[in-house]
Motif scaffolding. Structure first.
Motif, PDB file in Angstrom:
ATOM      1  N   GLY B 377       0.753  -1.323  -0.079  1.00  0.00           N
ATOM      2  CA  GLY B 377      -0.101  -0.091   0.101  1.00  0.00           C
ATOM      3  C   GLY B 377       0.775   1.199   0.174  1.00  0.00           C
ATOM      4  O   GLY B 377       0.548   2.001  -0.853  1.00  0.00           O
ATOM      5  N   TYR B 378       1.785   1.233   0.846  1.00  0.00           N
ATOM      6  CA  TYR B 378       2.638   2.388   0.806  1.00  0.00           C
ATOM      7  C   TYR B 378       3.581   2.618  -0.328  1.00  0.00           C
ATOM      8  O   TYR B 378       3.776   3.739  -0.741  1.00  0.00           O
ATOM      9  CB  TYR B 378       3.779   2.400   2.402  1.00  0.00           C
ATOM     10  CG  TYR B 378       2.833   2.499   3.511  1.00  0.00           C
ATOM     11  CD1 TYR B 378       1.654   3.035   3.633  1.00  0.00           C
ATOM     12  CD2 TYR B 378       3.445   1.898   4.704  1.00  0.00           C
ATOM     13  CE1 TYR B 378       0.936   3.081   4.940  1.00  0.00           C
ATOM     14  CE2 TYR B 378       3.068   1.947   5.858  1.00  0.00           C
ATOM     15  CZ  TYR B 378       1.615   2.539   5.920  1.00  0.00           C
ATOM     16  OH  TYR B 378       1.003   2.781   7.297  1.00  0.00           O
ATOM     17  N   GLY B 379       4.014   1.476  -0.706  1.00  0.00           N
ATOM     18  CA  GLY B 379       4.826   1.496  -2.099  1.00  0.00           C
ATOM     19  C   GLY B 379       3.906   2.093  -3.204  1.00  0.00           C
ATOM     20  O   GLY B 379       4.295   3.155  -3.980  1.00  0.00           O
ATOM     21  N   LEU B 380       2.583   1.656  -3.438  1.00  0.00           N
ATOM     22  CA  LEU B 380       1.764   2.182  -4.368  1.00  0.00           C
ATOM     23  C   LEU B 380       1.607   3.748  -3.952  1.00  0.00           C
ATOM     24  O   LEU B 380       1.446   4.513  -5.089  1.00  0.00           O
ATOM     25  CB  LEU B 380       0.154   1.602  -4.191  1.00  0.00           C
ATOM     26  CG  LEU B 380       0.607   0.086  -4.865  1.00  0.00           C
ATOM     27  CD1 LEU B 380      -0.996  -0.386  -4.484  1.00  0.00           C
ATOM     28  CD2 LEU B 380       0.817   0.037  -6.254  1.00  0.00           C
ATOM     29  N   SER B 413       9.915  -1.141  -1.903  1.00  0.00           N
ATOM     30  CA  SER B 413       8.634  -1.377  -1.006  1.00  0.00           C
ATOM     31  C   SER B 413       7.732  -2.325  -1.361  1.00  0.00           C
ATOM     32  O   SER B 413       7.140  -3.107  -0.446  1.00  0.00           O
ATOM     33  CB  SER B 413       8.136  -0.106  -0.852  1.00  0.00           C
ATOM     34  OG  SER B 413       9.080   0.738  -0.088  1.00  0.00           O
ATOM     35  N   LEU B 414       7.430  -2.188  -2.517  1.00  0.00           N
ATOM     36  CA  LEU B 414       6.289  -3.133  -3.457  1.00  0.00           C
ATOM     37  C   LEU B 414       6.982  -4.477  -3.285  1.00  0.00           C
ATOM     38  O   LEU B 414       6.026  -5.416  -2.817  1.00  0.00           O
ATOM     39  CB  LEU B 414       6.119  -2.683  -4.809  1.00  0.00           C
ATOM     40  CG  LEU B 414       5.112  -1.580  -4.941  1.00  0.00           C
ATOM     41  CD1 LEU B 414       4.887  -1.001  -6.358  1.00  0.00           C
ATOM     42  CD2 LEU B 414       3.677  -1.925  -4.538  1.00  0.00           C
ATOM     43  N   GLU B 422       2.305  -7.480   3.366  1.00  0.00           N
ATOM     44  CA  GLU B 422       1.742  -6.440   4.028  1.00  0.00           C
ATOM     45  C   GLU B 422       0.926  -5.491   2.988  1.00  0.00           C
ATOM     46  O   GLU B 422       1.741  -5.185   2.017  1.00  0.00           O
ATOM     47  CB  GLU B 422       2.928  -5.739   4.857  1.00  0.00           C
ATOM     48  CG  GLU B 422       3.334  -6.321   5.972  1.00  0.00           C
ATOM     49  CD  GLU B 422       4.577  -5.622   6.813  1.00  0.00           C
ATOM     50  OE1 GLU B 422       4.374  -4.313   6.467  1.00  0.00           O
ATOM     51  OE2 GLU B 422       5.169  -6.344   7.361  1.00  0.00           O
ATOM     52  N   PHE B 423      -0.217  -5.015   3.415  1.00  0.00           N
ATOM     53  CA  PHE B 423      -0.895  -4.047   2.421  1.00  0.00           C
ATOM     54  C   PHE B 423      -1.590  -3.265   3.458  1.00  0.00           C
ATOM     55  O   PHE B 423      -2.545  -3.582   4.098  1.00  0.00           O
ATOM     56  CB  PHE B 423      -1.764  -4.754   1.498  1.00  0.00           C
ATOM     57  CG  PHE B 423      -2.531  -3.788   0.655  1.00  0.00           C
ATOM     58  CD1 PHE B 423      -2.187  -3.281  -0.501  1.00  0.00           C
ATOM     59  CD2 PHE B 423      -3.978  -3.293   1.239  1.00  0.00           C
ATOM     60  CE1 PHE B 423      -2.676  -2.452  -1.271  1.00  0.00           C
ATOM     61  CE2 PHE B 423      -4.303  -2.245   0.316  1.00  0.00           C
ATOM     62  CZ  PHE B 423      -4.073  -1.758  -1.008  1.00  0.00           C
ATOM     63  N   PHE B 584      -1.239   8.051   7.026  1.00  0.00           N
ATOM     64  CA  PHE B 584      -0.497   9.083   6.324  1.00  0.00           C
ATOM     65  C   PHE B 584       0.606   9.495   7.148  1.00  0.00           C
ATOM     66  O   PHE B 584       1.886   9.750   6.845  1.00  0.00           O
ATOM     67  CB  PHE B 584      -1.376  10.362   6.139  1.00  0.00           C
ATOM     68  CG  PHE B 584      -0.725  11.738   5.714  1.00  0.00           C
ATOM     69  CD1 PHE B 584      -0.362  11.650   4.601  1.00  0.00           C
ATOM     70  CD2 PHE B 584      -0.358  12.562   6.812  1.00  0.00           C
ATOM     71  CE1 PHE B 584       0.592  12.741   4.145  1.00  0.00           C
ATOM     72  CE2 PHE B 584       0.353  13.747   6.193  1.00  0.00           C
ATOM     73  CZ  PHE B 584       0.579  14.011   5.002  1.00  0.00           C
ATOM     74  N   PHE B 585       0.328   9.655   8.663  1.00  0.00           N
ATOM     75  CA  PHE B 585       1.411   9.878   9.540  1.00  0.00           C
ATOM     76  C   PHE B 585       2.435   9.045   9.458  1.00  0.00           C
ATOM     77  O   PHE B 585       3.659   9.243   9.387  1.00  0.00           O
ATOM     78  CB  PHE B 585       0.979   9.964  10.762  1.00  0.00           C
ATOM     79  CG  PHE B 585       1.885  10.055  11.931  1.00  0.00           C
ATOM     80  CD1 PHE B 585       2.506  11.383  12.168  1.00  0.00           C
ATOM     81  CD2 PHE B 585       1.907   9.114  13.090  1.00  0.00           C
ATOM     82  CE1 PHE B 585       3.433  11.352  13.035  1.00  0.00           C
ATOM     83  CE2 PHE B 585       2.976   9.160  13.958  1.00  0.00           C
ATOM     84  CZ  PHE B 585       3.603  10.568  14.301  1.00  0.00           C
TER      85      PHE B 585
END
Lengths: 71, 626
Positions: B377-380, B413-414, B422-423, B584-585
């Motif tokens: 998720g963060y990678g995207l 990260s992806l 993890e997502f 976001f944080f």
């Protein structure tokens, strides 16, 4: 009782290095802020310098984890 | 990577030196080095080229002219003008005479502009005051038996004190009105009888309260005419200034192209004369020694020989051991690694015999970043951010480079997100049935710790191997031996640790410990008291890589907390809002912390094993930079 002592040991293992890291970062941060006032181009280097004492708390974290996990 | 350099010597007839330097400046690929002489076998008569009287006079003349033109250009406005194509050398004397004529004229214009500007500023100040006083004067009703005194009041609290003072001096026969000017200052107007005015003025002066007075021509005018006279003069000055600007612009349009062209030529010429200080000579020839990228030697040789019809020769020389510290360093990286120069620029330039840190940063920095963040998720989200950044700043060098680095980091990260399953933390596992391929970070602390230490071991081992190569490059055998001992020490230590998990049939702990002691002793003999400590330092360096586990774990736990808090709200929209804010944080932290720590692992742990700072930057002769 043993559980409590282990928890206390883990808390000390991370708590004391956290205090030490905080103190070291406050000193480096203050000096870094002074440096940046004169040489703003050193900002990246200062960020790295501020991050250096974090090793202590990270190692404390690892030790605390091991105390709790390897009991 | 560090470009391979060649040491070259250029020889030619003295009369063609300036032409050769001009050509070298145009090519911009040769760095002159005046400390390479004396060459073995080339004893005097080869000596440093001393400028003759004519050259010295020429240089002084050019320098003076350059300064004068710079001053002239500084005095003139810079409207858009055409480029000048004048060949300055034949007319340089005429230009010098023209500058001598134009400079006083421009100085005079400048002085007039300053005087008029000052006057205009003063007039507009008085005008502001008069505009403030006008309503007060009208209130006084144009009584001619009265005298008006204007004052500036610095602090509103002083108005009362001022009123008391006026009352004392005039026995209460006064009127005080205050008002604020357009720029916010507080001014006061006192109306009193003419016979009282003199005493009041004296008292104001003793009390250090400044009286507002108009300059002479206006103060003599009746009150009603002062404002009009001031404004008339203001308009006059403005017209004069506009006329002056017009005249200056006309002048600039006519002469700027010529002066700019001459200044450019002078800068080039002075750069060449400066460069000739690094040239050597015999009775008839000049000698130039310097450095050029190895790939440029043959083209440069052909160019010089062709252009000067064989009169100027270039030959490649052997780089001696004592020259190694003087070889300039130029970095050149393929497109993938190029953006990572943003990170390697934070370090001092490596020596020629060392390695370019950019390559290693390009390989390992995103890898460590991905290991720490490791979330699909963060990678995207980062990939989208990179796309936006690249769209908004397609050419801004630093931001573009940073965005490209972040792009590679997002890809890693992806990849690690898929490996860790993890997502957005455990959202993928709980809602999408995502399963980890390697292990689940929040549950497998020890495997994660071993994984981080293994990465650290491999990285530090590579650093040690590169350290051996760097030491051999510089012919430092003792240092290379110490690095080899360091490698053996690490390997034995790993064998000792792995024996805890997989006992070896014939290699016991005792053997390994004895071998470790033996290596420490060897290090002590080879490198002195600090050498065994250096071996232990490598162990500390490897342990430092546990931060990959620690910070990664913090990231995944924060993501899980975000999901749980979002779920606890009991409302879809509120849940999305809460979880979104926390994610976001976490993402902001997740970009900042891995960046800083991955950099630290490189700068402090990895590069300390092999990187030798102190390289000289390759600064080729450039005719536009003296």
């Amino acid at each position: 009782m043993e559980q409590a002592l282990l928890a206390l040991a883990a808390a000390l293992a991370i708590g004391l290095p956290a205090l030490a890291t905080g103190w070291a970062q406050s000193r480096i941060g203050a000096a870094g802020a002074g440096t940046l006032a004169e040489k703003p181009e050193l900002s990246a280097t200062i960020i790295i310098l501020v991050a250096i004492p974090e090793t202590m708390v990270i190692l404390g974290f690892v030790v605390a984890t091991m105390i709790l996990v390897l009991e | 990577m560090i470009i391979r350099m060649s040491k070259v010597e250029i020889v030619g007839p003295k009369g063609r030196l300036l032409e050769v330097l001009t050509r070298l400046g145009e090519k911009g690929i040769l760095q002159l080095d005046d400390e390479l002489f004396p060459l073995p076998g080339k004893e005097p008569p080869v000596k440093a080229l001393l400028p003759d009287k004519k050259t010295l006079a020429e240089r002084t003349f050019f320098l003076v002219l350059q300064e004068e033109i710079k001053e002239l250009l500084g005095l003139l406005p810079a409207p858009p003008v055409r480029d000048g194509y004048l060949a300055p050398l034949p007319v340089i004397d005429v230009v010098a005479a023209l500058v001598k004529k134009h400079l006083p004229l421009c100085r005079e214009w400048n002085r007039t502009r300053e005087v008029l500007g000052r006057e205009l500023q003063e007039l507009s100040g008085y005008d502001t005051l008069l505009q403030t006083f006008e309503p007060l004067l009208q209130k006084a009703g144009g009584d001619t038996s009265l005298e008006f005194i204007g004052v500036t009041i610095k602090d509103p609290a002083l108005v009362e004190r001022f009123r008391r003072l006026a009352a004392e001096e005039t026995a209460g026969r006064f009127e005080l009105e205050t008002a604020r000017t357009a720029d916010g200052a507080l001014v006061g107007l006192i109306a009193t009888e003419k016979k009282m005015a003199q005493r009041l003025r004296r008292a104001l002066s003793d009390g250090q309260i400044p009286e507002l007075t108009l300059p002479k021509p206006y103060s003599d005018l009746p009150l009603a005419e002062r404002g009009a006279a001031l404004r008339a003069r203001q308009q006059e000055v403005e017209e004069e200034l506009a006329r002056l600007s017009e005249e200056e612009e006309r002048f600039a349009r006519r002469w700027l192209p010529i002066y700019r062209r001459v200044l450019h030529w002078l800068t080039e010429r002075l750069a060449l004369l400066e460069a000739s200080a690094a040239v050597f000579e015999t009775g008839m020839c000049f000698y130039i020694q310097g450095w050029t990228p190895a790939a440029e030697v043959a083209p440069l040789r052909d160019d010089l020989e062709g252009r000067f019809r064989g009169e100027v020769l270039l030959s490649e020389l052997v780089i001696r051991e004592e020259d190694l510290d003087r070889v300039p360093v130029a970095l050149q990286n393929p497109p993938y690694f190029k953006p990572f120069e943003l990170l390697s620029r934070l370090l001092p330039l490596p020596r020629y015999t060392s390695f370019d840190p950019t390559t290693f940063l390009g390989l390992f920095f995103p890898l460590f970043f991905g290991m720490i963040l490791g979330d699909i998720g963060y990678g995207l989200v980062l990939a989208v951010l990179v796309a936006v950044l690249l769209r908004a700043w397609p050419t801004g060098q630093n931001i573009t480079d940073a965005a490209k680095i972040l792009g590679v980091c997002a890809a890693y990260s992806l990849i690690f997100g898929v490996l860790f399953g993890e997502f957005f933390g455990d959202f993928g596992a709980r809602r999408l049935g995502l399963q980890p391929i390697l292990f689940e970070r929040s549950q497998a602390l020890l495997p994660l710790l071993y994984f981080s230490l293994s990465v650290g071991f491999a990285h530090i081992l590579l650093g040690q191997i590169l350290g051996v190569l760097a030491a051999l490059n510089r012919h430092l055998r003792r240092e290379a031996l110490l690095k080899v001992l360091g490698i053996l020490f690490l390997l034995l230590l790993v064998a000792l640790v792995s024996a805890r998990f997989v006992p070896h049939p014939w290699l016991g702990d005792t053997h390994l410990i004895l071998a470790l002691l033996g290596i420490s002793l060897l290090a002590l003999f080879a490198g002195g008291l600090l050498a065994p400590l250096e071996l232990l330092k490598s162990v500390g360096n490897i342990i430092s890589y546990t931060r990959i586990m620690a910070i990664g774990l913090t990231s995944v736990l924060l993501a899980q907390i975000a999901n749980r808090l979002g779920g606890m709200t009991g409302d879809v929209f509120a849940g999305i809002l809460v979880a979104g804010l926390l994610h976001f944080f976490n993402l902001v932290l997740g970009v900042f912390a891995p960046t800083v720590h991955a950099l630290r692992l490189h700068y402090v742990e990895f590069f300390s094993k092999f990187l030798e700072p102190g390289g000289r930057r390759f600064e080729p002769l450039d005719r536009s930079h003296p």
